[in-house]
Scaffold this motif. Structure first.
Motif, PDB file in Angstrom:
ATOM      1  N   LEU A   2      44.124  52.565  32.495  1.00 48.81           N
ATOM      2  CA  LEU A   2      44.483  53.547  33.525  1.00 48.81           C
ATOM      3  C   LEU A   2      45.075  54.796  32.892  1.00 48.81           C
ATOM      4  N   MET A  31      38.857  52.307  37.720  1.00 49.61           N
ATOM      5  CA  MET A  31      39.699  52.572  38.889  1.00 49.61           C
ATOM      6  C   MET A  31      40.168  54.009  38.892  1.00 49.61           C
ATOM      7  N   TYR A  63      39.666  57.115  41.558  1.00 51.67           N
ATOM      8  CA  TYR A  63      40.766  57.841  42.182  1.00 51.67           C
ATOM      9  C   TYR A  63      40.617  59.338  41.954  1.00 51.67           C
ATOM     10  N   ILE A 110      36.633  60.318  44.984  1.00 46.52           N
ATOM     11  CA  ILE A 110      37.666  59.603  45.727  1.00 46.52           C
ATOM     12  C   ILE A 110      37.013  58.526  46.587  1.00 46.52           C
ATOM     13  N   LEU A 115      38.089  55.066  47.949  1.00 50.25           N
ATOM     14  CA  LEU A 115      39.163  54.081  48.084  1.00 50.25           C
ATOM     15  C   LEU A 115      38.617  52.664  48.165  1.00 50.25           C
ATOM     16  N   ILE A 126      38.200  51.420  44.824  1.00 52.02           N
ATOM     17  CA  ILE A 126      39.481  51.110  44.176  1.00 52.02           C
ATOM     18  C   ILE A 126      39.962  49.731  44.616  1.00 52.02           C
ATOM     19  N   VAL A 127      39.826  49.459  45.918  1.00 54.16           N
ATOM     20  CA  VAL A 127      40.269  48.156  46.416  1.00 54.16           C
ATOM     21  C   VAL A 127      39.439  47.048  45.772  1.00 54.16           C
ATOM     22  N   MET A 139      40.879  46.439  42.472  1.00 58.40           N
ATOM     23  CA  MET A 139      42.156  45.728  42.531  1.00 58.40           C
ATOM     24  C   MET A 139      41.933  44.237  42.726  1.00 58.40           C
ATOM     25  N   ILE A 140      41.006  43.929  43.653  1.00 58.55           N
ATOM     26  CA  ILE A 140      40.727  42.508  43.898  1.00 58.55           C
ATOM     27  C   ILE A 140      40.160  41.870  42.635  1.00 58.55           C
ATOM     28  N   VAL A 183      40.758  42.751  39.592  1.00 56.08           N
ATOM     29  CA  VAL A 183      41.866  42.560  38.648  1.00 56.08           C
ATOM     30  C   VAL A 183      42.608  41.266  38.969  1.00 56.08           C
ATOM     31  N   GLY A 184      42.874  41.057  40.247  1.00 62.09           N
ATOM     32  CA  GLY A 184      43.580  39.847  40.654  1.00 62.09           C
ATOM     33  C   GLY A 184      42.780  38.591  40.358  1.00 62.09           C
TER      34      GLY A 184
END
Lengths: 246, 259
Positions: free
Chosen positions: A184, A202, A206, A210, A212, A215-216, A219-220, A222-223
């Protein structure tokens, strides 16, 4: 139940507020399918994972022998511990600007950050594991005429393994967080350079396009990868050390 | 293990000796590379620290980061401790909330940075959000574990003696869970301190992380190292003071000293 309800609330709320860019579950799923189909997401994850494994391996190769030496020889511990304890509080991400300065914005800098982050949990847990071995065992081994190094190999290493395993697990979690942060920050500071990885991806979503929903998705991802890595390590440890509790 | 004063003195000697060797090696390497941008000498870094301290810049940025950490820690504790108490006490609530926690927990605070940047923009809100998020999970899980670990016998005894539920919570459960709660807060602080550097590096116009990155862009490496050292020192000091607090409030807990 509650997660499902929350997803439902999120979906209806997002649709009602009506901005077509607001991330809602259906759009996130669509974006995820797109990113997987185009191969971007798998590629980014593989890139990041490669860095994590490289940094993790370097950290383990350095930290386990050092930790064993520190845990078995009082003098080594006395002389090395100040260094470890002085650098341990410095967050890996704080080193990132230096890493960029020394190694540029590519993979080596990211690997350095991961190795730095993973190093400390492994050392600390290896030392603790080596010290926790019952002195009776050590004395018994010495009485039977084993030299120091044989004692380490046959008594200290097996005895410290569970603790080393814990260190490795913590280190893997830290390493994955560190790689995302490093990518990042590299993306943010190097103007979206081409070094790739999920963190960078990511940041591009951003800063440049753009998106979003994407990005989500990241994030998922990454988790999920974090969970998978933890499971993998836990399974591996249980396989190699079935006597280890838990 | 009791530490006698002579061995503590020995530890100090060993510390000084090791750091002297480290600085000597650093100095030798920096003279050998003779590139002040890549590797300044230790003396240049010390000079930078003195200068930055005299300007107060070092303390201003540190104060900003620490202030953000205090706010986020307060927020995270206010959210996580009551929730953790409830979840630890009521199985049904735990069954409902826990899946959500377990879904969110693997997503590190740092992974929230891009989305949070979009929502909050660059400023104070972003690092505070990221740090609160990062501190929330360790505190919550530690609180739940602490409440679960409370001896059932103590609760049953209090109940037998007719103590009302609320009093049981405040006089039995909370004190008994306090040691693991304090450990949880310490873990939360550690993880939020890591997150703040990342958040400030990317999305804040001030703070230690920002300063590190700012001086890197100016290629003023001694200043970069000075701020990195400050991050380490503050990380160490917060951890030690929380440890001291834990030992003071819960001297009976072995947990307070280890880990």
């Amino acid at each position: 139940m509650l997660p499902l309800a929350l997803v439902f609330v999120w979906q209806t709320w997002g649709v009602i507020t009506g901005n077509p860019r607001t991330p809602v579950p259906t759009r996130v799923v669509a974006a995820a399918l797109q990113l997987i189909e185009s191969g971007e997401l798998p590629l980014a994850i593989v890139q990041s994972l490669g860095r994590v494994f490289a940094g993790f391996a370097i950290a383990a190769l350095l930290a386990i022998p050092l930790g064993l030496a520190m845990g078995s020889f009082r003098r080594v511990e006395r002389n090395v511990d100040p260094l470890v304890e002085s650098f341990r509080p410095i967050a890996a991400i704080a080193i990132l600007p230096l890493a960029i300065l020394w190694l540029g914005t590519g993979t080596p800098a990211a690997v350095l950050i991961v190795a730095y982050a993973a190093f400390f949990p492994i050392v600390v847990n290896t030392v603790a594991g080596a010290k926790r071995i019952s002195p009776t065992l050590l004395r018994a081994a010495a009485t039977m005429g084993l030299n120091r190094f044989k004692v380490i190999r046959t008594v200290v290493v097996p005895g410290a393994l569970p603790s080393i395993g814990v260190g490795l697990r913590i280190a893997m979690g830290v390493a994955w967080t560190a790689i995302v942060a490093a990518e990042l920050a590299v993306g943010a500071k190097a103007g979206g350079g081409g070094s790739g990885g999920i963190g960078q991806m990511m940041f591009v979503f951003y800063a440049y396009s753009i998106e979003l929903n994407r990005i989500v998705v990241c994030m998922i991802a990454v988790g999920l990868v974090a969970l998978a890595l933890d499971r993998l390590l836990r399974g591996g440890l249980r396989f190699f050390m079935p006597w280890m509790a838990r | 293990m009791a530490i006698s004063s002579s061995s503590r003195f020995g530890t100090v000697i060993a510390y000084v000796r090791t750091m002297a060797v480290f600085i000597a090696v650093w100095w030798a390497v920096s003279v050998w590379t003779s590139n002040l941008v890549l590797l300044p000498t230790p003396f240049a870094v010390i000079e930078a620290i003195v200068d930055l301290a005299r300007d107060l810049e070092l303390f201003v940025q540190a104060g900003i980061s620490l202030g953000r950490m205090m706010i986020s820690l307060a927020l995270a504790s206010l959210l996580a401790i009551p929730l953790g108490l409830l979840m630890g006490l009521r199985r049904t609530l735990d069954d409902i909330v826990d899946p959500v926690i377990e879904l969110l927990r693997p997503i590190s605070g740092i992974a929230w940075i891009p989305l949070a940047l979009f929502i909050f923009g660059i400023g104070n809100a972003l690092p505070i959000f990221i740090m609160t998020y990062a501190a929330f999970f360790p505190i919550l899980l530690g609180t739940v574990a602490g409440v679960r670990g409370v001896d059932r016998g103590l609760i049953d005894a209090a109940r037998t003696m007719g103590v009302p539920r609320r009093t049981i919570v405040t006089r039995v459960v909370v004190p008994a869970a306090l040691p693991s709660l304090l450990v949880a807060v310490r873990l939360g602080v550690a993880s939020s301190w890591t997150a703040v550097v990342a958040a400030e590096l990317i999305g804040a116009p001030s703070g230690l992380g920002y300063a590190v990155e700012w001086y890197r862009e100016l290629l003023m490496t001694p200043q970069v190292m000075a701020f990195i050292a400050m991050i380490g020192v503050l990380g160490y000091l917060t951890d030690t003071s929380l440890r001291a607090l834990a030992q003071r409030f819960t001297p009976w807990a072995a947990d307070a000293r280890r880990m």
